[in-house]
Design a protein around this motif. Sequence first.
Motif, PDB file in Angstrom:
ATOM      1  N   GLU A 151      -6.830  -3.158   3.200  1.00  0.00           N
ATOM      2  CA  GLU A 151      -7.310  -4.456   1.797  1.00  0.00           C
ATOM      3  C   GLU A 151      -6.128  -5.577   2.649  1.00  0.00           C
ATOM      4  O   GLU A 151      -5.033  -4.910   2.070  1.00  0.00           O
ATOM      5  N   GLY A 152      -6.718  -6.483   2.812  1.00  0.00           N
ATOM      6  CA  GLY A 152      -5.960  -7.543   2.800  1.00  0.00           C
ATOM      7  C   GLY A 152      -4.912  -7.565   4.328  1.00  0.00           C
ATOM      8  O   GLY A 152      -5.008  -8.849   5.195  1.00  0.00           O
ATOM      9  N   ASP A 153      -5.907  -6.860   5.452  1.00  0.00           N
ATOM     10  CA  ASP A 153      -5.665  -6.473   6.687  1.00  0.00           C
ATOM     11  C   ASP A 153      -4.327  -7.049   7.595  1.00  0.00           C
ATOM     12  O   ASP A 153      -4.134  -7.262   8.217  1.00  0.00           O
ATOM     13  N   PRO A 154      -3.175  -6.007   7.022  1.00  0.00           N
ATOM     14  CA  PRO A 154      -1.990  -6.418   6.829  1.00  0.00           C
ATOM     15  C   PRO A 154      -1.702  -5.639   8.563  1.00  0.00           C
ATOM     16  O   PRO A 154      -2.121  -4.589   8.885  1.00  0.00           O
ATOM     17  N   GLU A 155      -0.837  -6.552   8.930  1.00  0.00           N
ATOM     18  CA  GLU A 155      -0.281  -6.134  11.024  1.00  0.00           C
ATOM     19  C   GLU A 155       0.823  -5.363  10.170  1.00  0.00           C
ATOM     20  O   GLU A 155       0.846  -4.156  11.602  1.00  0.00           O
ATOM     21  N   SER A 156       1.334  -4.648   9.229  1.00  0.00           N
ATOM     22  CA  SER A 156       2.639  -3.988   8.542  1.00  0.00           C
ATOM     23  C   SER A 156       2.855  -3.484   7.814  1.00  0.00           C
ATOM     24  O   SER A 156       1.574  -4.006   6.907  1.00  0.00           O
TER      25      SER A 156
END
Length: 792
Positions: free
Chosen positions: A55-60
């Motif tokens: 969710e939110g497509d975080p990279e880290s």
Amino acid sequence: LLLLFSPPPRINLSVGVLHDEPSERAGKSDGYCSRILRAQSNRKEVNNEFRLRVEGDPESYQPGSTYRVLLTASSPSYFRGFTIIAQREGAEGDRDEDYIGNFQIIDEEETQFMTNCPPAVTESTPRRHTSIQVFWTAPRSGSGCVLLKASIVQKRIIYFQDEGSLTKRMCEKDTTEKPLLDCCACGTAKYRVTFYGNWSEKIHPKDYPRRANHWSAIIGASHSKSYVLWEYGGLASDGVKQVAELGSPVKMEEEIRQKGDDVLTVIKMKAQWPAWQPLNVRAAPSAEFSVDRTRHIMSFLTMLGPSPDWNVGLSAEDLCTKECGWAQKVVQDLIPWDAGTDSGVTYESPNKPTVPQEKIRPLTSLDHPQSPFYDPEGGAITPVARVVVERIARKGEQCNIVPDNVDDIVADIAQEEKEEDDTPETCIYSNWSPWSACSSATCEKGKRMRQRMLKAQLDLSVPCPHTQDFEPCMGPGCSDEDASTCMLSEWITWSPCSASCGIGSRSRERYVKQFPDDGSVCTLPTEETETCVVNEECSPSSCLVTEWGEWDVCSATCGLGMKRRERLVKMPPTDGSICGAEVLEVEKCMMPECHTIPCMLTPWSDWSDCSVTCGKGLRTRQRKLTSPVELGDCTEELEQVEKCMLPECPIDCVMSEWTEWSECNKSCGKGHTIRTRMVKLEPQFGGDSCTETIQRKKCKIRKCNRGQANSDEKKRRKEQREKRRSKTSRVDATSEHPGCKMRPWSSWTDCTKLCGGGIQERLMTVKQRFKTAQLSSCKDRKEIRACNVHPC
């Protein structure tokens, strides 16, 4: 994938794939989990119809933070089984330490931990899925990068990818951020905060609640950095929970005022009923507050109602600039947040406490398909409100000037709620209705409502306050004033049946929410166990089914409704017969009694004219509903119909069609032919009278020659002789009947036909019978003769 090996072959329902199993079953995760990664059976490359995402497509990832992991299938695809793991990048998966972070189950009906590979998550029931979700808590700092991997089963095809849409790579976030600097601004500043609600049926149409939509009273403060009213990733305090669930600011205001020197201004604004109104009807709510060098942060919160625990607000908005000044203007569009205390997914979901409590997070468009903000594409949620913070004054230009005293700075501009009715005199209302029944029949939170109707608004420039009023409530015997009450939570869902076929057992639990104030012990049970039966028949001709699912929410919000529950077929009969098990049950459900307000109606109109100009007809009259539509349906009749009677309508004469013209009455020379018609209905009530019933016209066949004339004359003379003889016979008739005295012959009846040969008859009846008369000779007589023999 989860592959089991055992003699004889057995079916693993979690993926629906057949395999052999050696005598030694892997009881530990090491060695066994690695087979999931090396499983080659039926492997097939996959396109982007299936996707694993965070969710939110975080990279880290932030060490220790919790993320929502979603596995989705794009329409019309679906999957029956799945496995999700979180593996350290570069590890083989043979050891426990190769799996980092921890998964947390969200929906026990959908997901469970894999029996022989605890780090992995798989499905609970083999049924069609289009999406599932779990929580994943990131590992501690220094764990490096992680690969979140998914495999899915669709029919007997196994999809698995080390790269692509079923694998998500995340590395630890760099946390070497600069510490926040203290505020260097001078003096104090005064601000006005204005809240513009933009949550409306037009902009957010899905399931928009028409009756009870509102913004609760706004509560907040200007405060120091060391005090946090609420924040993303934090746990909601009791005050935040009360705002988010009940819309009550009381507890949160108490928490704020207890912070002493950390708080400069308490910010309060009135509630808005309904949630959205044009600005020309009522001004947006606003309040003024002050900030200084040590208390330069502003936070506030309001409930989006009705909702489970959704709220809107600002958290720790810093009004001190890097240039040691005060911000001139701040404008923020706001989306709703989930307080993490209730697990409802729709505006009016039933109470379902989140246990344990979750962290505060923003709602997303992928939370749940039933969510009013759901978007299968995962787009952004349209903002529901906008807040504008404007600087209106500054005091003290020198940094060494002592700030104004607290009485001058504190700006609780919004007036306290008045106990007395402050309704403008130009607004004419009906009386308040009685309070409705509480929406909760247990000791869980609920609401009750009362209503009134706006009868007249004498001055349109003066706004009229709301017509609905809500207050929190609980079921009978759950009053806060009862110090001896032991408040318990609702029962948590039943555990799965211990048997997959036949009789087993299941249990459920609840917990104590509040112990009695008098120190007594709660004696009510917190655990229940009962027997359960799954698949009563376990023969080859029976099909295996799952347990019944939970009952759906009642279809009605009040009064009588319907509810349903389902179960799934796990395996059809092994002998190939048809599965006869029921998979759907429906039953009635009763909600609290519906509460309606008497309709406001105009007087009846005058009766309309009769629908006809004569005879029997109908007439109507109407009245109109003047109550606001949002107060609910009105069951009063708005139209009445009754019969009306006018003088009888005239009935015209009705005649049959003309007959065909008869043949000419002469075979030669000049003659005539006729045609007739009959009266079928005589005229009534002044209707048109009947016209002629016979018409005649001349006809001429040919000239008659002399011989023909002589023969006609002979025929005429013969007929006259026959008539004279018939008269004579009539006089002597009585002598032809010995022993009887007869009446004279009656007149001949009308001819049965006008032409073409008809019949006439006459009667002679017995007047007196003598004793010597014979029965055969003394009886009524009838004569018949031809008539109108001329051709038609």
